[in-house]
Enzyme design. Structure first.
Site, PDB file in Angstrom:
ATOM      1  N   GLU A 172       0.794  -1.230   0.000  1.00 28.26           N
ATOM      2  CA  GLU A 172       0.000   0.000   0.000  1.00 28.26           C
ATOM      3  C   GLU A 172       0.826   1.281   0.000  1.00 28.26           C
ATOM      4  O   GLU A 172       0.808   2.051   0.971  1.00 28.26           O
ATOM      5  CB  GLU A 172      -0.964   0.006   1.195  1.00 28.26           C
ATOM      6  CG  GLU A 172      -1.889  -1.189   1.196  1.00 28.26           C
ATOM      7  CD  GLU A 172      -2.930  -1.142   2.313  1.00 28.26           C
ATOM      8  OE1 GLU A 172      -2.748  -0.377   3.269  1.00 28.26           O
ATOM      9  OE2 GLU A 172      -3.923  -1.868   2.219  1.00 28.26           O
ATOM     10  N   GLU A 358      -5.242  -8.605   0.613  1.00 31.37           N
ATOM     11  CA  GLU A 358      -5.883  -8.296   1.894  1.00 31.37           C
ATOM     12  C   GLU A 358      -7.358  -8.049   1.655  1.00 31.37           C
ATOM     13  O   GLU A 358      -7.740  -7.427   0.660  1.00 31.37           O
ATOM     14  CB  GLU A 358      -5.314  -7.027   2.564  1.00 31.37           C
ATOM     15  CG  GLU A 358      -3.965  -7.196   3.190  1.00 31.37           C
ATOM     16  CD  GLU A 358      -3.446  -5.918   3.863  1.00 31.37           C
ATOM     17  OE1 GLU A 358      -4.255  -5.085   4.314  1.00 31.37           O
ATOM     18  OE2 GLU A 358      -2.214  -5.769   3.913  1.00 31.37           O
TER      19      GLU A 358
END
Ligand code: PNW
Length: 448
Positions: A172, A358
């Protein structure tokens, strides 16, 4: 309201990766043991007001000492893959690149432990725990950090590349750059858009330069990156909100997907950044566009966007739709949002294979008198998202694995221990692990 769909593992491809994800800082603890040096998150947690419950991750889940028990749980759950991250401050002790052999050995043992249990290791190299000694020299804003990262990647992949084949360069980058340096919610806590964009560029550059390095050090390497991506919708059909949504998407999603796919930074957003535009050297964009073996997608929630002319540079607001179902974090529960996101990536980028690296949710878990945790909402969240994933795969979108966030409750960054995401409950007083109802469900599902 929504019926819970029937789901069977046999409806997914035979070689599908079924995993859970964690990250080093959030679970390991042992913060000053065996030669580990402080990370920016240790430093951040020491500052008053940064972590909502005033906690830190010096102990966290004590995974550093309890990793065998945790891998046993993963194995019993029936996973065939486990995504974890490697702590840079555990492995490289100082800015000259001194290797901490004990730190490397920990990961070597951990990986052997995974392989012995039938868990395919998926290693993330950077999940936000930058060594503090690098932050003192400017951190990711300083281009030198790119080369320090490449040294770290080189050391780790030479040592572990005989056993780890799947590598995720960064988790991320949006969070690293924007939470860390624009809104200041994450370490190092800057509030400066220009710094955030420079950090972002260096993170992407370090990714791009690491791709050929990892391929060189690791035979049969599969190299990717995990992005947090969001499907967006305008608050109204008014053209000003539709345009605002396009701008918001420009920074949230396209700012990452475009350069990774060889298109450079999106011009419409570049024009808005003005004096905050990052310094980009010749060759950087070519490096960032190094072809990926897979794209990791972290999917949590969609966003609703409204025009906000008073808020430059993007002039957008994220608004709250009162009609949506939400988790305890306030994040919208929207399984179909995952479908529209994956279809959009397929349509706009025709990417390499994708993995859901995720997906998960937080609810206020209640421990019953008998010690059990009936987290039916979390279980249903997983079922509904997997049902959508099944649908998307049937359409021909190449998704090859699903990693639930997270194996165990852990240190949830600025929220400290207030937010639990685990399929396994952790009693942080006793370090006792208890499989939640959601974990029992995942196990039963995976065992067929
Ligand atoms: C991810 N957002 O963080 C991280 O990869 C995990 O370490 C974290 O524990 C998990 O999700 C739950 O929070 C995110 O604002 C943080 O869009 C923020 C966002 C998304 C993901």
């Amino acid at each position: 309201p929504n019926p819970i769909p029937e789901l069977s593992k046999s409806e997914f491809p035979d070689d599908f990766m079924w995993g859970c994800s964690t990250s080093s800082f959030q679970i390991e603890g042992a913060a000053s043991e065996a030669g580990r040096v402080p990370s920016i998150w240790d430093h951040f947690a020491e500052q008053a007001g940064r972590i909502r419950d005033g906690s830190d991750a010096r102990v966290a889940c004590d995974h550093y000492h309890r990793w065998q028990e945790d891998l046993d749980i993963a194995q019993k759950m029936g996973l065939n893959a486990y995504r974890f991250s490697i702590s840079w401050p555990r492995v490289i002790s100082d800015a000259t690149g001194t290797i901490n052999e004990e730190g490397l050995q920990f990961y070597s043992d951990l990986v052997d432990g995974m392989l012995a249990r039938g868990l395919q290791p998926w290693a993330t190299l950077y999940h936000w725990d930058l060594p503090q000694y690098l932050q003192e020299q400017g951190g990711w804003e300083n281009r030198a950090t790119v080369y320090a990262y490449l040294n770290f990647a080189d050391v780790v992949s030479r040592r572990l590349g005989d056993r780890i084949k799947n590598w995720i360069t960064h988790n991320e980058p949006w969070c690293t750059a924007m939470h860390g340096n624009w809104d200041g919610m994450h370490a190092p806590g800057n509030r400066d858009f220009k710094i955030a964009l420079q950090v972002c560029h260096h993170v992407l550059l370090s990714h791009g330069l690491a791709v050929p390095l990892l391929r060189q050090n690791v035979s049969d390497a599969k190299v990717g990156i995990a992005l947090s991506l969001h499907p967006l919708r305008p608050a109204t059909t008014a053209s000003k909100d539709v345009e605002a949504t396009r701008r918001h998407d420009g920074l949230r999603n396209r700012w990452f997907l475009d350069p990774l796919h060889g298109r450079g930074y999106p011009q419409d957003i570049w024009d808005l950044t003005g004096a905050a535009a990052p310094q980009v050297q010749r060759g950087d964009l070519e490096a960032i566009a190094a072809p990926l073996d897979f794209l990791g997608v972290n999917y949590y929630f969609p966003e609703v966007i409204q025009d906000a002319p008073e808020k430059p540079p993007l002039a957008t607001n994220v608004v709250h739709d009162p009609d949506c179902e939400r988790t305890a974090f306030g994040w919208e529960v929207a399984p179909q949002g995952m479908a529209s996101l994956l279809r959009r990536i397929q349509r706009d980028y025709q990417p390499v294979p994708m993995y859901l690296t995720e997906n998960g949710c937080t609810y206020d878990d209640v421990v019953e008198a008998d010690g059990s945790i009936h987290d039916a909402k979390r279980r249903d969240y997983f079922i509904r998202h997997l049902a959508v994933l099944r649908e998307v795969i049937r359409e021909g979108i190449d998704v090859r694995g699903y990693f639930a966030w997270s194996l165990i409750d852990n240190f949830e960054w600025a929220e400290g221990y207030l937010r639990r995401f685990g399929l396994v409950y952790i009693d942080f007083q006793t370090q006792q692990r208890t499989l939640k109802m959601s974990g029992h469900w995942y196990r039963d599902f995976l065992r067929g």
